[in-house]
Design a protein around this motif. Structure first.
Motif, PDB file in Angstrom:
ATOM      1  N   VAL A 109      74.894 -86.362  31.745  1.00  0.00           N
ATOM      2  CA  VAL A 109      75.883 -85.301  32.161  1.00  0.00           C
ATOM      3  C   VAL A 109      75.316 -83.951  31.660  1.00  0.00           C
ATOM      4  O   VAL A 109      75.454 -82.944  32.232  1.00  0.00           O
ATOM      5  CB  VAL A 109      77.167 -85.379  31.645  1.00  0.00           C
ATOM      6  CG1 VAL A 109      78.091 -84.644  32.018  1.00  0.00           C
ATOM      7  CG2 VAL A 109      77.575 -86.978  32.286  1.00  0.00           C
ATOM      8  N   ASP A 110      75.026 -83.955  30.239  1.00  0.00           N
ATOM      9  CA  ASP A 110      74.582 -82.501  29.534  1.00  0.00           C
ATOM     10  C   ASP A 110      73.115 -82.793  29.116  1.00  0.00           C
ATOM     11  O   ASP A 110      73.048 -83.548  27.987  1.00  0.00           O
ATOM     12  CB  ASP A 110      75.659 -82.286  28.356  1.00  0.00           C
ATOM     13  CG  ASP A 110      75.365 -81.096  27.658  1.00  0.00           C
ATOM     14  OD1 ASP A 110      74.174 -80.451  27.919  1.00  0.00           O
ATOM     15  OD2 ASP A 110      76.051 -80.533  27.066  1.00  0.00           O
ATOM     16  N   SER A 111      72.139 -82.150  29.721  1.00  0.00           N
ATOM     17  CA  SER A 111      70.606 -82.481  29.600  1.00  0.00           C
ATOM     18  C   SER A 111      70.442 -81.806  28.112  1.00  0.00           C
ATOM     19  O   SER A 111      69.314 -82.318  27.698  1.00  0.00           O
ATOM     20  CB  SER A 111      70.189 -81.878  30.738  1.00  0.00           C
ATOM     21  OG  SER A 111      69.922 -80.347  30.699  1.00  0.00           O
ATOM     22  N   ALA A 112      71.189 -81.062  27.610  1.00  0.00           N
ATOM     23  CA  ALA A 112      70.989 -80.603  26.246  1.00  0.00           C
ATOM     24  C   ALA A 112      70.945 -81.544  25.159  1.00  0.00           C
ATOM     25  O   ALA A 112      70.371 -81.561  24.102  1.00  0.00           O
ATOM     26  CB  ALA A 112      71.655 -79.530  25.829  1.00  0.00           C
ATOM     27  N   ASN A 113      71.801 -82.765  25.382  1.00  0.00           N
ATOM     28  CA  ASN A 113      72.068 -83.835  24.540  1.00  0.00           C
ATOM     29  C   ASN A 113      71.074 -84.922  24.691  1.00  0.00           C
ATOM     30  O   ASN A 113      70.779 -85.609  25.567  1.00  0.00           O
ATOM     31  CB  ASN A 113      73.458 -84.502  24.660  1.00  0.00           C
ATOM     32  CG  ASN A 113      74.678 -83.534  24.570  1.00  0.00           C
ATOM     33  OD1 ASN A 113      74.163 -82.624  23.694  1.00  0.00           O
ATOM     34  ND2 ASN A 113      75.550 -83.771  25.325  1.00  0.00           N
ATOM     35  N   LYS A 114      69.959 -84.982  23.750  1.00  0.00           N
ATOM     36  CA  LYS A 114      68.940 -85.941  23.755  1.00  0.00           C
ATOM     37  C   LYS A 114      68.509 -86.485  22.288  1.00  0.00           C
ATOM     38  O   LYS A 114      68.540 -85.801  21.494  1.00  0.00           O
ATOM     39  CB  LYS A 114      67.752 -85.076  24.377  1.00  0.00           C
ATOM     40  CG  LYS A 114      66.675 -86.099  24.567  1.00  0.00           C
ATOM     41  CD  LYS A 114      65.412 -85.291  25.358  1.00  0.00           C
ATOM     42  CE  LYS A 114      64.692 -84.532  24.575  1.00  0.00           C
ATOM     43  NZ  LYS A 114      63.417 -83.760  25.419  1.00  0.00           N
ATOM     44  N   GLY A 143      70.826 -81.165  21.008  1.00  0.00           N
ATOM     45  CA  GLY A 143      72.137 -80.672  21.427  1.00  0.00           C
ATOM     46  C   GLY A 143      73.309 -81.418  20.537  1.00  0.00           C
ATOM     47  O   GLY A 143      73.303 -81.233  19.410  1.00  0.00           O
ATOM     48  N   ASN A 144      74.407 -82.121  21.280  1.00  0.00           N
ATOM     49  CA  ASN A 144      75.294 -82.761  20.582  1.00  0.00           C
ATOM     50  C   ASN A 144      75.002 -84.056  20.096  1.00  0.00           C
ATOM     51  O   ASN A 144      75.835 -84.835  19.735  1.00  0.00           O
ATOM     52  CB  ASN A 144      76.676 -82.582  21.244  1.00  0.00           C
ATOM     53  CG  ASN A 144      77.096 -81.244  21.047  1.00  0.00           C
ATOM     54  OD1 ASN A 144      76.900 -80.579  20.038  1.00  0.00           O
ATOM     55  ND2 ASN A 144      77.693 -80.455  22.315  1.00  0.00           N
ATOM     56  N   SER A 145      73.837 -84.596  20.497  1.00  0.00           N
ATOM     57  CA  SER A 145      73.516 -86.064  20.198  1.00  0.00           C
ATOM     58  C   SER A 145      73.637 -86.531  18.677  1.00  0.00           C
ATOM     59  O   SER A 145      72.943 -85.639  17.864  1.00  0.00           O
ATOM     60  CB  SER A 145      72.100 -86.178  20.599  1.00  0.00           C
ATOM     61  OG  SER A 145      71.813 -87.696  20.239  1.00  0.00           O
ATOM     62  N   LYS A 146      74.248 -87.522  18.279  1.00  0.00           N
ATOM     63  CA  LYS A 146      74.207 -88.022  17.045  1.00  0.00           C
ATOM     64  C   LYS A 146      73.749 -89.578  16.830  1.00  0.00           C
ATOM     65  O   LYS A 146      74.404 -90.251  16.386  1.00  0.00           O
ATOM     66  CB  LYS A 146      75.320 -87.736  16.495  1.00  0.00           C
ATOM     67  CG  LYS A 146      75.876 -86.199  15.915  1.00  0.00           C
ATOM     68  CD  LYS A 146      77.257 -86.433  15.347  1.00  0.00           C
ATOM     69  CE  LYS A 146      77.294 -85.169  14.377  1.00  0.00           C
ATOM     70  NZ  LYS A 146      78.576 -85.382  13.506  1.00  0.00           N
ATOM     71  N   ALA A 147      72.569 -89.800  17.619  1.00  0.00           N
ATOM     72  CA  ALA A 147      72.230 -91.165  17.502  1.00  0.00           C
ATOM     73  C   ALA A 147      71.447 -91.335  16.280  1.00  0.00           C
ATOM     74  O   ALA A 147      70.966 -90.599  15.533  1.00  0.00           O
ATOM     75  CB  ALA A 147      71.286 -91.490  18.775  1.00  0.00           C
ATOM     76  N   GLY A 148      71.193 -92.939  16.088  1.00  0.00           N
ATOM     77  CA  GLY A 148      70.266 -93.327  14.700  1.00  0.00           C
ATOM     78  C   GLY A 148      69.379 -94.193  15.434  1.00  0.00           C
ATOM     79  O   GLY A 148      69.407 -94.641  16.365  1.00  0.00           O
TER      80      GLY A 148
END
Length: 173
Positions: A109-114, A143-148
């Motif tokens: 949805v938001d390509s800035a989040n990666k 972006g706003n991604s917060k994965a580990g």
């Protein structure tokens, strides 16, 4: 899923299904799998679809895979996402192998989040059932991604990279 008290209840909370198919032709193997699960309203909440392939060239195996997760119903507020990964494994001897992998998880949805992840792993087999391994991984959120990192690293902060190391012994019975 949860059982119904009567056939007409229509309550399919938590119901889900999954399947997987594998096709092998010589050194090529192609896999496809899909799963879905209902939410608390009894309607489909998410669907997960995976396509992958590996190709063996002597002691080297090349791998590629794509995983799409689509949310619906009560889970529709989550952003659909796609993970694409590439890897190479090299058998150095009958007891030792090394792997390198690169994965990108993106918000559809938001390509800035990666989130991107790079990992290296080495394994040594003491026997057919016992091995030791060591792995290093680096992941970066954008972006706003917060994965580990997939193998147990902490969740990264937005825009920050995370380094993780892992070692262990694996014994199968």
């Amino acid at each position: 899923g949860n059982g119904k008290s009567a056939y007409a209840d229509g309550i399919d909370v938590g119901n889900g299904s999954a399947y997987g198919l594998t096709y092998t032709a010589g050194n090529l193997q192609v896999v496809h799998a899909s799963s879905w699960k209902n939410g608390t309203d009894g309607k489909k909440a998410w669907t997960n679809t995976v396509w992958g392939a590996n190709y063996k060239i002597g002691a080297t195996t090349l791998t590629a895979a794509r995983n799409n997760t689509d949310f619906a119903g009560l889970a529709v507020a989550n952003h659909n996402m796609t993970a694409t990964g590439y890897g190479i494994n090299r058998q150095l001897s009958g007891t030792t192998d090394v792997s390198l992998a690169y994965t990108v998880l993106k918000d559809d949805v938001d390509s800035a989040n990666k989130f991107t992840q790079t990992a290296a792993t080495a394994r040594y087999k003491f026997s057919p059932r016992t091995q030791v391994y060591a792995a290093y991984g680096y992941g970066k959120n954008e972006g706003n991604s917060k994965a580990g990192l997939i193998f147990g690293g902490p969740t990264g902060d937005v825009g920050q990279g995370t380094h993780t190391m892992m070692t262990g012994v694996r014994h199968t019975f």
